[in-house]
Design an enzyme around this catalytic site. Structure first.
Site, PDB file in Angstrom:
ATOM      1  N   HIS A 247       0.817  -1.209   0.000  1.00 42.41           N
ATOM      2  CA  HIS A 247       0.000   0.000   0.000  1.00 42.41           C
ATOM      3  C   HIS A 247       0.854   1.264   0.000  1.00 42.41           C
ATOM      4  O   HIS A 247       1.936   1.317   0.567  1.00 42.41           O
ATOM      5  CB  HIS A 247      -0.993   0.010   1.166  1.00 42.41           C
ATOM      6  N   ASN A 248       0.338   2.274  -0.713  1.00 43.74           N
ATOM      7  CA  ASN A 248       0.945   3.604  -0.789  1.00 43.74           C
ATOM      8  C   ASN A 248       2.267   3.631  -1.539  1.00 43.74           C
ATOM      9  O   ASN A 248       3.001   4.623  -1.470  1.00 43.74           O
ATOM     10  CB  ASN A 248       1.129   4.223   0.605  1.00 43.74           C
TER      11      ASN A 248
END
Length: 353
Positions: A247-248
């Site tokens: 994620h991210n």
């Protein structure tokens, strides 16, 4: 291999290059140097294979000017001379594939479930048992194959191909001309948990996955949605099979990753980078543009200078590897002993002088 034929002149008109030989020679497809027959075109992209190229039975050869000069006396077929035969081969192979391709049926298969609130282009092709949730927007000439799930608010850009059994979670964005292979998962929750006295408390993953244009994502690859901000895959990125993007993460334009690469959350990777198979990148690191990571390497620190990086021992017999590992474990002690020896030698030298 395609059986659809084309003239050499048509290839040169489409892709350029200097043709030596008749433009009316007909070829039915591309084959490797060793397997090519008199109806094939082949290519030489590695000068070490000049001898094999000179002996090929192919009707035509894609080759550089320098390599052509070396084999012209032996190879008597037609040639297309170009600066980059491998790229020319790739474009010609795409062309042959397009000639043989069966166009998809337009419209929505009767077994598909499509929300009445989704927006589907009339030129899209929606296959059997596809599920498309509310507010999804499917662009022109998009092909979605059987069993794929498209979540609420997903956008898929024009000309994209979504193979069978892909899962695209809510509000993710897929750019134009994307290719997503079977089993890929786009936008599942990232691995976000807070520890409270030994128990894990889930952190809601409320970001999206934003995928640019001309991106290809391999089979069974997973790209996690962001925790708060978005996970971003820029234009032209190529991801092989069974890759994990946390994620991210932010992956820059035209970066390519081979199979089984793992990138932990919040890593920022620049443009035009390459990652060999099974390379690993720890979270929250920054890697600048034009960095190339060798297969099996572990990136544990940010890389702020372009170049080739490798992080593993060369392969050796197990007994030799164990000896090397033992030496490495003792390097700190050996360094101290060497320092003491240097001091002793310096003292003895001073006394002698």
């Amino acid at each position: 291999m395609t059986t659809t034929s084309t003239r050499l002149g048509e290839l040169v008109d489409r892709f350029g290059g200097q043709l030596i030989g008749s433009p009316d020679i007909v070829v039915v497809g591309i084959a490797p140097l060793s397997d090519a027959k008199h109806t094939h075109i082949t290519f030489l992209s590695n000068s070490k294979l000049r001898q094999q190229a000179a002996a090929t039975q192919a009707a035509a050869l894609i080759v550089t000017e320098a390599d052509h000069a070396q084999i012209a006396a032996e190879y008597k077929g037609a040639c297309i001379i170009t600066a980059n035969p491998y790229v020319y081969f790739a474009r010609a192979a795409q062309y042959f594939a397009s000639l043989a391709a069966i166009p998809p049926m337009l419209g929505i298969h009767p077994s598909a479930w499509v929300s009445p609130h989704a927006v589907i282009s009339p030129t899209a092709s929606i296959g059997p048992h596809v599920s498309i949730d509310a507010e999804a927007i499917i662009g022109d000439a998009v092909v979605i194959e059987a069993g794929t799930s498209v979540g609420r608010g997903v956008t898929i850009g024009d000309g994209s191909l979504i193979h069978a059994n892909v899962s695209i979670y809510d509000y993710c964005v897929i750019g134009q001309r994307a290719i997503i292979h079977s089993g890929a998962v786009i936008g599942a929750d990232g691995f976000g948990f807070a520890n409270e006295r030994g128990a894990w408390i889930k952190i809601p993953q409320t970001g999206r996955v934003l995928i640019g244009d001309d991106v290809e994502i391999g089979a069974n690859t997973s790209i996690d949605r962001g925790a708060l901000a978005d996970t971003i895959i820029e234009n032209g990125v190529k991801l092989d099979n069974q890759i994990q993007i946390g994620h991210n993460c932010h992956i820059g334009e035209h970066t390519a990753m081979a199979g089984c690469v793992g990138v932990a959350g919040s890593a920022k990777i620049g443009k035009h980078c390459t990652f060999g198979g099974a390379a690993m990148v720890l979270g929250h690191l920054t890697i600048v543009d034009n960095v190339h990571i060798s297969s099996g390497s572990m990136v544990s620190r940010s890389i702020l200078e372009p170049g080739q990086y490798t992080g593993f021992y060369p392969l050796a017999k197990n007994a030799d590897w164990e000896k090397t590992a033992a030496i490495v474990r003792n390097l700190s002690g050996m360094r101290e002993k060497i320092r003491q020896l240097e001091k002793t030698i310096k003292t003895l030298t001073e006394k002698s002088s």
